[in-house]
Design a protein around this motif. Structure first.
Motif, short mmCIF file in Angstrom:
data_model
loop_
_atom_site.label_atom_id
_atom_site.label_comp_id
_atom_site.label_asym_id
_atom_site.label_seq_id
_atom_site.Cartn_x
_atom_site.Cartn_y
_atom_site.Cartn_z
N THR A 50 0.83 -1.21 0.00
CA THR A 50 0.00 0.00 0.00
C THR A 50 0.86 1.26 0.00
OG1 THR A 50 -0.15 -0.19 2.42
CG2 THR A 50 -1.98 -1.08 1.12
N LEU A 51 1.95 1.27 0.78
CA LEU A 51 2.83 2.42 0.82
C LEU A 51 3.55 2.58 -0.52
CD1 LEU A 51 4.20 4.76 2.29
CD2 LEU A 51 5.87 3.12 3.20
N LEU A 56 4.41 5.73 -5.38
CA LEU A 56 4.48 5.74 -6.85
C LEU A 56 3.48 6.74 -7.42
CD1 LEU A 56 5.79 4.53 -9.34
CD2 LEU A 56 4.06 2.73 -9.31
N ALA A 57 2.28 6.78 -6.84
CA ALA A 57 1.26 7.72 -7.31
C ALA A 57 1.69 9.17 -7.10
CB ALA A 57 -0.07 7.45 -6.60
N ALA A 73 4.77 10.83 4.32
CA ALA A 73 6.02 11.15 5.02
C ALA A 73 5.99 10.63 6.45
CB ALA A 73 6.26 12.65 5.00
N ASN A 74 4.85 10.77 7.12
CA ASN A 74 4.72 10.25 8.48
C ASN A 74 4.82 8.73 8.50
OD1 ASN A 74 4.42 12.80 9.53
ND2 ASN A 74 2.19 12.72 9.62
N GLU A 75 4.17 8.08 7.52
CA GLU A 75 4.24 6.61 7.47
C GLU A 75 5.67 6.16 7.20
OE1 GLU A 75 2.05 2.78 5.31
OE2 GLU A 75 1.26 4.81 5.01
N LEU A 76 6.36 6.89 6.33
CA LEU A 76 7.76 6.58 6.07
C LEU A 76 8.61 6.72 7.33
CD1 LEU A 76 8.49 8.24 2.61
CD2 LEU A 76 8.92 5.85 3.20
N ALA A 77 8.38 7.79 8.09
CA ALA A 77 9.15 8.00 9.31
C ALA A 77 8.96 6.83 10.27
CB ALA A 77 8.73 9.30 9.98
#
Length: 372
Positions: A50-51, A56-57, A73-77
């Motif tokens: 999902t991430l 990509l989108a 960005a928060n999910e990546l962190a």
């Protein structure tokens, strides 16, 4: 890697997530001066599907993209923090001086004076309790440079040889090379696509994230007309310094090129042609710009693509071609190790860029620091 005692040693973590959008490479390293380092621990954390789809989108404009990018960005962190904590594996966080985090690139447009990597470094510092150095590219671009590639500065410290002209090729989503002559300036630039088009094409046709060992490409035959059309991309004719990304090499461009040929090419033959295009663009850059090179060492995901490595060796018959494992560094961890080194450069108020690589007006201290 250094086997001798490391002077002024400090521990740093390097986090790298590149244009392949596969996941997070994390390394814990002991780094000293000058150019001494020891890789202590490594960890890889794949992106959830999902991430990966969200990121990509975000490479193309869409409604509410500022909000969507901030949420991503928060999910990546959080993912970076998970990778960091798994990497530590019993090592106390307070023994680590800083995390060097490249972040995930969404736009790279140095011609327009900007680059954008997301990852919320402030949140990463909160979640790990370790200082974070991020946003490495922006200062170089502000100084008139390309902001990329940045790893040649590390290659020059760690992999240059006093008697042999080496080239280091990093094949991630985009391929880049570092020219390490025995004498003269270190240079480096993006040569064209690495795994990016190969991954996108096999995802579209076989729902796989990558072509293991280049097996699908090896089952096809490169199409001369398509290869010739791909080789007309204007980026390839630009002189270095230069850098590239999804803006230049993407499925829309590939589809347009295929349509211009006016006849159908089997998906396997397209994959074979894309692999040949990656090898050709990289090897042409080495032959044309690094003509006295004696050795080529490959790192990044492309180092595991045996079909691609064979084509690179065939196109450069006069060079010794191997992976950086021959130099004592596993090819999977070179880029993450470079960002651990870049974090140390930042905290020691030392330059992290090479103007001969990026085209910047001079050496600059890179990165923004988020204290723990």
């Amino acid at each position: 890697m250094s086997a001798t005692p490391i002077h002024e040693a400090e521990r740093y973590i390097g986090l790298m997530s590149g244009t392949s959008l596969d996941g997070v490479d994390a390394v814990l390293a002991e780094i000293g001066h000058p150019g001494q380092f020891r890789l202590l621990q490594t960890h890889y954390l794949p992106y959830p599907d999902t991430l990966r789809a969200q990121l990509l989108a975000l490479h193309t404009p869409q409604p509410d993209e500022i909000h969507l990018a901030a949420v991503a960005a928060n999910e990546l962190a959080r993912l970076y923090a998970d990778a960091t904590l798994a990497l530590l594996n019993g090592v106390a966080a307070d023994t680590v001086r800083a995390v060097g985090c490249h972040g995930q690139t969404l736009r790279h447009r140095p011609a327009d004076g900007y680059t954008l990597q997301i990852g919320n470094a402030a949140l990463l510092a909160e979640l790990t309790g370790i200082a974070v150095v991020a946003d490495f590219r922006s200062r170089d671009i502000a100084a008139g440079g390309q902001g990329a590639p940045l790893v040649p500065a590390f290659h020059a410290q760690a992999l240059q040889h006093p008697e042999s002209h080496r080239v280091i090729a990093n094949i991630g989503g985009i391929a880049n090379i570092t020219d390490l002559p025995v004498e003269g300036a270190v240079r480096g630039w993006d040569t064209g696509p690495g795994n990016m088009l190969l991954d996108a094409w096999i995802k579209q046709h076989r729902s796989a994230h990558y072509d293991r060992d280049g097996a699908w490409a090896a089952s096809g035959t490169p199409h001369p007309g398509l290869l010739q059309a791909l080789a007309k991309h204007p980026y390839l004719k630009l002189p270095p310094p230069k850098s590239a990304g999804r803006e230049q090499f993407n499925l829309d461009w590939l589809d347009t090129t295929l349509s211009s040929l006016g006849h159908t090419i089997t998906p396997a033959d397209v994959q074979a042609t894309l692999l040949e295009f990656t090898a050709m663009s990289l090897c042409d850059a080495v032959s044309n710009e690094c003509s006295s090179a004696q050795e080529l060492f490959v790192c990044g995901g492309g180092a595991h693509n045996s079909a691609l490595m064979q084509r690179i060796s065939a196109r450069l018959p006069n060079l010794r071609v191997a992976t950086t494992a021959a130099l004592g560094i596993d090819p999977d961890w070179v880029e993450a190790l470079a960002f651990a080194w870049l974090a140390r450069q930042t905290l020691h108020h030392a330059a992290g860029n090479l103007p001969s690589v990026t085209g910047a007006r001079g050496e600059r201290i890179l990165g923004a620091v988020y204290q723990a």
